[in-house]
Design a protein around this motif. Sequence first.
Motif, PDB file in Angstrom:
ATOM      1  N   HIS A 126       4.560   3.702  -2.898  1.00 12.44           N
ATOM      2  CA  HIS A 126       4.398   3.450  -1.459  1.00 12.44           C
ATOM      3  C   HIS A 126       5.323   4.353  -0.642  1.00 12.44           C
ATOM      4  O   HIS A 126       4.958   4.836   0.433  1.00 12.44           O
ATOM      5  CB  HIS A 126       4.702   1.985  -1.125  1.00 12.44           C
ATOM      6  CG  HIS A 126       3.481   1.099  -1.170  1.00 12.44           C
ATOM      7  ND1 HIS A 126       2.349   1.375  -0.443  1.00 12.44           N
ATOM      8  CD2 HIS A 126       3.233  -0.062  -1.832  1.00 12.44           C
ATOM      9  CE1 HIS A 126       1.440   0.430  -0.659  1.00 12.44           C
ATOM     10  NE2 HIS A 126       1.944  -0.450  -1.503  1.00 12.44           N
TER      11      HIS A 126
ATOM     12  N   ASP B 272      -2.682   0.329  -0.302  1.00 11.06           N
ATOM     13  CA  ASP B 272      -2.767   0.795  -1.689  1.00 11.06           C
ATOM     14  C   ASP B 272      -3.863   1.853  -1.841  1.00 11.06           C
ATOM     15  O   ASP B 272      -4.965   1.685  -1.314  1.00 11.06           O
ATOM     16  CB  ASP B 272      -3.095  -0.394  -2.606  1.00 11.06           C
ATOM     17  CG  ASP B 272      -1.986  -1.433  -2.594  1.00 11.06           C
ATOM     18  OD1 ASP B 272      -0.910  -1.143  -2.047  1.00 11.06           O
ATOM     19  OD2 ASP B 272      -2.203  -2.528  -3.142  1.00 11.06           O
TER      20      ASP B 272
ATOM     21  N   HIS C 129       4.420   1.068  -8.656  1.00 14.63           N
ATOM     22  CA  HIS C 129       3.609   0.943  -7.441  1.00 14.63           C
ATOM     23  C   HIS C 129       4.463   0.964  -6.163  1.00 14.63           C
ATOM     24  O   HIS C 129       4.068   1.548  -5.142  1.00 14.63           O
ATOM     25  CB  HIS C 129       2.824  -0.373  -7.535  1.00 14.63           C
ATOM     26  CG  HIS C 129       2.043  -0.721  -6.318  1.00 14.63           C
ATOM     27  ND1 HIS C 129       0.777  -0.234  -6.088  1.00 14.63           N
ATOM     28  CD2 HIS C 129       2.343  -1.494  -5.242  1.00 14.63           C
ATOM     29  CE1 HIS C 129       0.333  -0.704  -4.941  1.00 14.63           C
ATOM     30  NE2 HIS C 129       1.263  -1.472  -4.403  1.00 14.63           N
TER      31      HIS C 129
ATOM     32  N   SER D 154       4.971  -4.779   2.531  1.00 12.27           N
ATOM     33  CA  SER D 154       3.576  -4.921   2.104  1.00 12.27           C
ATOM     34  C   SER D 154       3.214  -6.397   2.002  1.00 12.27           C
ATOM     35  O   SER D 154       3.988  -7.268   2.409  1.00 12.27           O
ATOM     36  CB  SER D 154       3.375  -4.217   0.765  1.00 12.27           C
ATOM     37  OG  SER D 154       3.981  -4.953  -0.259  1.00 12.27           O
TER      38      SER D 154
HETATM   39 ZN    ZN Z   1       0.974  -2.057  -2.341  1.00 14.28          ZN
END
Ligand code: ZN
Length: 333
Positions: free
Chosen positions: A115, A301, A111, A137
């Motif tokens: 980004h 996200d 993940h 984040s």
């Molecule tokens: Zn994230």
Amino acid sequence: MTVRILGIESTCDETGVAVVDNGTDVVVNLLASSVHLQKKFGGIVPEVAAREQVRVITPLLKELMRSVEFESLDAIAVSIGPGLVGSLLIGVETAKTIALFLNKPLISVNHLTAHIFANFLDNNQKVEFPILGLIISGGHTDLILVNSPTSIKLLGSTLDDSVGEAFDKIARFMRLPYPGGPEVDKLARKSKGDYDFRFTRPYLQGSLDFSFSGLKTHVVNFLDKQKSLSQNAKFDVCLELERTIADVIVVKLKLALSKYKVKTIAIGGGVAANSFIREQLKNNFFDEYKVLLPAKENCVDNGAMIAACAFLVRNYVDPLKTQALPGLHFQKN
Ligand code: ZN
Ligand code: KG4
């Protein structure tokens, strides 16, 4: 030849499904968030997030199927972490089922790496390594050297709160709605900037690590000492908070650039949507470096960033073998 990838994201409170061609061209990008349910708790309750994801994932995929034939997909990509386990299970099991059913490769994506690669959505820029990456984040503050999509060195990280947490926790103390970051962004734009106080910049001199919990305490104590806070003073506090965080980010990036030879800086994560931070990054680095900032909607996200990342990762990993990916949390050595 077009490589078409379905990307599924469900690490936290968002559920994202998207189809992206060749890692850049977004065919469809759908997002559902449980933020409206989380507001009353002032933060993310994992069970609330997961239950909402169970509810929305199939309708989202059905909606996506209205614009894309599943048979046209070349691979299914899913974010396998870091994230909340209940939320992750929903995306991962859905992706596995689709891949199994269509007999298509399944590509697992980190993940955080995604980004950074959100920067390659909707722009046909050539991806040139190494890249100095900064993920800011709600869950992470990581400064990384990206040598390839699967070779990432952690240069520095937060020792306590993430940047997003600093925004959200301070905003909560100011009785602003959750999530606080976008609220601070809005209010700070109303400040004239002519106030006479200054928050201490947590530079951790010489280190590439970050620390934001002291800043949180400093601002909370500052607010406590005020008998009452006028609307204008609130705007000023928001701007000074942004100035403090932006100064730290700029100093850390400059220090990293003095140590590592890169031409490209790529920023990602929800906080990268902050207008003031974006402006400061442009002012400080645009002349000398290629600075990549995702479109604001791609900072948070979403499924498209997972598909974009999978397009780059697919040449480095064996589909279906998640162990071919590096650890989910970046390692310093
Ligand atoms: Zn994230
Ligand atoms: O990347 P993200 O959507 O979720 C995680 O993976 O954590 O980031 C969410 C974080 C929250 O802390 C939110 O307050 C912050 O990003 N954020 C912002 C802005 N938009 C979102 N912070 C400052 N300014 C913004 N405009």
